[in-house]
Enzyme design. Structure first.
Site, PDB file in Angstrom:
ATOM      1  N   CYS A   1      43.592  31.016 -80.057  1.00  0.00           N
ATOM      2  CA  CYS A   1      44.889  31.679 -79.867  1.00  0.00           C
ATOM      3  C   CYS A   1      44.663  33.022 -79.188  1.00  0.00           C
ATOM      4  O   CYS A   1      43.743  33.762 -79.560  1.00  0.00           O
ATOM      5  CB  CYS A   1      45.566  31.883 -81.220  1.00  0.00           C
ATOM      6  SG  CYS A   1      47.178  32.669 -81.124  1.00  0.00           S
TER       7      CYS A   1
ATOM      8  N   HIS B   1      51.398  24.246 -81.976  1.00  0.00           N
ATOM      9  CA  HIS B   1      50.794  25.587 -82.113  1.00  0.00           C
ATOM     10  C   HIS B   1      51.797  26.667 -81.676  1.00  0.00           C
ATOM     11  O   HIS B   1      52.023  27.645 -82.399  1.00  0.00           O
ATOM     12  CB  HIS B   1      49.515  25.655 -81.268  1.00  0.00           C
ATOM     13  CG  HIS B   1      48.854  26.994 -81.243  1.00  0.00           C
ATOM     14  ND1 HIS B   1      47.595  27.216 -81.754  1.00  0.00           N
ATOM     15  CD2 HIS B   1      49.261  28.196 -80.758  1.00  0.00           C
ATOM     16  CE1 HIS B   1      47.278  28.504 -81.606  1.00  0.00           C
ATOM     17  NE2 HIS B   1      48.271  29.105 -80.990  1.00  0.00           N
ATOM     18  N   GLU B   2      52.410  26.448 -80.499  1.00  0.00           N
ATOM     19  CA  GLU B   2      53.346  27.460 -79.990  1.00  0.00           C
ATOM     20  C   GLU B   2      54.623  27.509 -80.833  1.00  0.00           C
ATOM     21  O   GLU B   2      55.170  28.585 -81.087  1.00  0.00           O
ATOM     22  CB  GLU B   2      53.685  27.196 -78.517  1.00  0.00           C
ATOM     23  CG  GLU B   2      52.484  27.176 -77.575  1.00  0.00           C
ATOM     24  CD  GLU B   2      51.571  28.380 -77.702  1.00  0.00           C
ATOM     25  OE1 GLU B   2      52.026  29.473 -78.123  1.00  0.00           O
ATOM     26  OE2 GLU B   2      50.371  28.229 -77.403  1.00  0.00           O
TER      27      GLU B   2
ATOM     28  N   HIS C   1      54.382  29.730 -83.782  1.00  0.00           N
ATOM     29  CA  HIS C   1      54.562  31.166 -83.522  1.00  0.00           C
ATOM     30  C   HIS C   1      56.026  31.592 -83.708  1.00  0.00           C
ATOM     31  O   HIS C   1      56.308  32.723 -84.098  1.00  0.00           O
ATOM     32  CB  HIS C   1      54.119  31.513 -82.099  1.00  0.00           C
ATOM     33  CG  HIS C   1      52.636  31.707 -81.943  1.00  0.00           C
ATOM     34  ND1 HIS C   1      51.914  32.625 -82.666  1.00  0.00           N
ATOM     35  CD2 HIS C   1      51.741  31.094 -81.120  1.00  0.00           C
ATOM     36  CE1 HIS C   1      50.632  32.572 -82.299  1.00  0.00           C
ATOM     37  NE2 HIS C   1      50.495  31.646 -81.371  1.00  0.00           N
TER      38      HIS C   1
HETATM   39 ZN    ZN Z   1      48.713  31.132 -80.523  1.00  0.00          ZN
END
Ligand code: ZN
Length: 180
Positions: A103, A145-146, A149
């Site tokens: 990341c 993953h995004e 966030h």
């Molecule tokens: Zn990330």
């Protein structure tokens, strides 16, 4: 004018990475279009395959996915950076697989993270059109993953065992590349 607008990347510990990002209601506004441009330029300035607005300290629901092949993921599709506004997903099966993630907000570290293998996603593109798609494997992983966030989560939150966390230098030795 076509100058790049590259932003600093928020680093782990920054409060903005732990907030739930706000939904976008005005995707065609100058403000959001500028945010998208800054995200695209900032991602292009890195080796990353994705970025989320909270990573440039904007707590808003915008992510960009930009898969490309790498030594670790030689079969990853090469895709134009894809802007996703107000993204959502559901798993198409309970099947998960563990694979390596890193990341931009957590430099120097890689870890094995379980993710759904097959997902159905929806989002609005930068023109405001609703898009539906099925993603699998590496691209599905980048999306999840995004998306995390936007929920105030980072991938380390999903690591099942501290032993699945390694220094990036050791990761590179493991996958047989000296740097990326
Ligand atoms: Zn990330």
């Amino acid at each position: 004018m076509n100058y790049n607008s590259i932003s600093e990347i928020a680093q782990l510990g920054a409060k903005v990475l732990r907030l739930k990002a706000a939904a976008i209601t005005d995707s065609q506004s100058t403000e959001i279009q500028q945010l998208i441009k800054t995200l695209l330029d900032t991602l292009a300035s890195t080796q990353g395959v994705g970025i989320a607005a909270p990573q440039i300290s904007e707590s808003k629901q915008v992510i960009i996915i930009a898969s490309r092949p790498s030594p670790r993921y030689p079969n990853a599709p090469l895709m134009e950076p894809t802007v996703m506004i107000n993204p959502a997903y559901e798993a198409l099966s309970d099947t998960t697989e563990k694979d390596w993630e890193g990341c931009l907000s957590i430099p120097g570290i890689r870890a094995l993270v379980p993710r759904y293998k097959d997902i159905h996603i929806t989002y609005s593109n930068e023109q405001g059109t609703l898009v539906e798609a099925k993603l699998e494997g590496f691209v599905a992983r980048v999306f999840q993953h995004e998306f995390d966030h936007l929920e105030g989560k980072v991938y380390l939150d999903r690591v099942e065992n501290n032993r699945d966390i390694v220094a990036e230098s050791e990761y590179f030795k493991m996958v047989g590349v000296s740097s990326e």
